[in-house]
Design an enzyme around this catalytic site. Structure first.
Site, mmCIF file in Angstrom:
data_model
loop_
_atom_site.group_PDB
_atom_site.id
_atom_site.type_symbol
_atom_site.label_atom_id
_atom_site.label_comp_id
_atom_site.label_asym_id
_atom_site.label_seq_id
_atom_site.Cartn_x
_atom_site.Cartn_y
_atom_site.Cartn_z
ATOM 1 N N ARG A 178 0.860 -1.176 0.000
ATOM 2 C CA ARG A 178 0.000 0.000 0.000
ATOM 3 C C ARG A 178 0.900 1.232 0.000
ATOM 4 O O ARG A 178 1.753 1.381 0.877
ATOM 5 C CB ARG A 178 -0.866 0.010 1.247
ATOM 6 C CG ARG A 178 -1.701 1.256 1.304
ATOM 7 C CD ARG A 178 -2.478 1.370 2.572
ATOM 8 N NE ARG A 178 -3.256 2.600 2.514
ATOM 9 C CZ ARG A 178 -3.549 3.344 3.566
ATOM 10 N NH1 ARG A 178 -3.149 2.973 4.761
ATOM 11 N NH2 ARG A 178 -4.242 4.433 3.435
ATOM 12 N N GLU A 205 -9.394 -3.553 1.856
ATOM 13 C CA GLU A 205 -8.337 -2.993 1.006
ATOM 14 C C GLU A 205 -7.238 -4.019 0.755
ATOM 15 O O GLU A 205 -6.678 -4.084 -0.331
ATOM 16 C CB GLU A 205 -7.745 -1.748 1.684
ATOM 17 C CG GLU A 205 -8.714 -0.584 1.708
ATOM 18 C CD GLU A 205 -8.396 0.437 2.790
ATOM 19 O OE1 GLU A 205 -8.840 0.235 3.937
ATOM 20 O OE2 GLU A 205 -7.712 1.425 2.505
#
Ligand code: ADP
Length: 381
Positions: free
Chosen positions: A92, A365
């Site tokens: 990320r 996510e």
């Protein structure tokens, strides 16, 4: 195929291991926290087994990734028996600037670009870079993929992302709206399309991510057309400790009155405002709800300010989209406080019409990062 997802914060590294060919559920997850402090902690959870939590010595992010590798290799838990079983690592990365419109295979040039955006995300991009560099060494055989928080909002039109300031500031410093939480908005919007049995490309949705940070997005044709966070994650909705939108003149006024420099006022707007600032109690919605039950007026005010801002953004995105198929609430607060969805549904029904669905969808996510990574590495073998 095993894909490891890495999410680096300033003093923590979260990880999540997926078998993407399987159920899509993770095999194990965990976090190394308090990196650089006297005693760091790893919490490691293998699916179906008890969570373990132990003290470790961890001076930096590189060592944290080594500790994660060792936890995955732990013979008692047998998640993997060799590091090379991990076939891809998805990272990320908060800021991809104007350069990245999608998840990207990491090479030296990509690392240079992420470095270039450090001034735009000084708290977030440096730890991500540490994580990427460490994983390149520690999971040597696995391709590394960057999944950017900004990428989904790359599709915003120029008149949407341009601020009403001197154009030279955009050209010189990149001052424009970027938007964040893109992976979460993309994930829940796509899930809403599945639930409504509509192709993602035909869905008009407003997604509202309410976690520690909060943002809303208008999604149409499978793309983000607008979002509430801007140049930094400070703009937009009221958050746990962040103010969200505020008259910029109040900032300079505050600096004069309180004798603050730029850093001081930045600190107040980012860390001491929002639910915490208004209530004077806490940034955690659970504490705010408890205080409201006990009759605390400032907690009630903080809650009302929080909800009113959400309502205004949803209303403005209804104007942007024209037709709204779904309004989706997600993340810690969005998923656990159904009263917020219910209030919006009741108050906005006359504006939206009967066909709009109000939904709560759990975000994931990490799963989307794993899937994006898989999409890129599967063709490389
Ligand atoms: P992040 O944005 O860091 O991923 P989360 O999505 O986990 O954060 O959201 C964290 C916030 O969610 C907490 O600060 C808390 O206010 C809120 N939250 C979590 N669980 C509950 C709950 N059961 N009821 C109300 N609020 C909750």
């Amino acid at each position: 195929m095993l894909i490891l997802v890495i999410n680096c914060g300033s003093s923590s590294v979260k990880y999540d291991l997926f078998d993407v060919d399987g159920t899509g559920r993770d095999l194990c997850r965990g976090i190394v926290e308090r990196i650089g402090e006297d005693s760091s902690i790893i919490t490691h959870e293998v699916r179906g087994a008890e969570k373990i939590c132990k003290k470790v010595s961890c001076r930096d992010h590189h060592q944290a990734v080594e500790i994660i590798r060792d936890a995955l290799l732990d013979e008692n838990k047998s998640v993997i028996s060799e590091a090379s079983e991990v076939k891809g690592v998805g990272h990320r990365v908060v800021h991809g600037g104007e350069e990245f419109s999608q998840s990207t295979l990491i090479d030296d040039d990509v690392i240079k670009s992420i470095e270039k955006f450090v001034p735009l995300a000084p708290l977030h991009n440096p730890p991500s870079l540490e994580g990427i560099k460490s994983c390149r060494k520690i999971f040597r055989s696995a391709p590394q993929v960057a999944v950017f928080d900004t990428a989904f909002h790359h599709s915003m039109e120029k008149y949407v992302y341009c601020y009403g300031v001197k154009y030279e500031f955009y050209e010189k410093y990149g001052i424009r709206r970027y938007g964040f939480h893109g992976t979460s908005h993309r994930y829940v919007a796509a899930r809403a399309a599945e639930l409504l049995k509509k192709p993602f490309k035909e869905l008009n949705a407003i997604t509202v991510h309410l976690g520690n940070g909060c943002s809303a997005a208008a999604v149409s044709g499978g793309r983000s057309v607008d979002t509430s966070m801007g140049f930094t994650p400070l703009e937009g909705l009221v958050m746990g400790t962040r103010s969200g939108d505020i008259d910029p003149a109040a900032v300079t006024f505050l600096m004069q009155k309180e004798g603050l420099d730029g850093e001081g006022v930045n600190d107040i707007l980012n860390k001491k405002s929002g639910l915490l600032g208004v209530s004077g109690i806490s940034n955690d919605m659970r504490d705010i709800l408890k205080a409201i039950d006990a009759g605390d007026k400032r907690a009630q005010l903080a809650y009302d300010v929080f909800l009113y801002r959400i309502k205004k953004y949803i209303g403005s995105y209804a104007a942007v989209l024209g037709r709204v198929d779904a309004v989706v609430f997600t993340a810690g607060i969005g998923e656990n406080v159904p009263a917020i969805k219910d209030t919006m549904q009741k108050d906005l029904r006359p504006l939206m019409g009967k066909k709009t669905k109000f939904l709560i969808i759990a975000t994931n996510e990490e799963l989307l990062i794993a899937k994006d990574t898989y999409g890129i590495v599967k063709n490389m073998e």
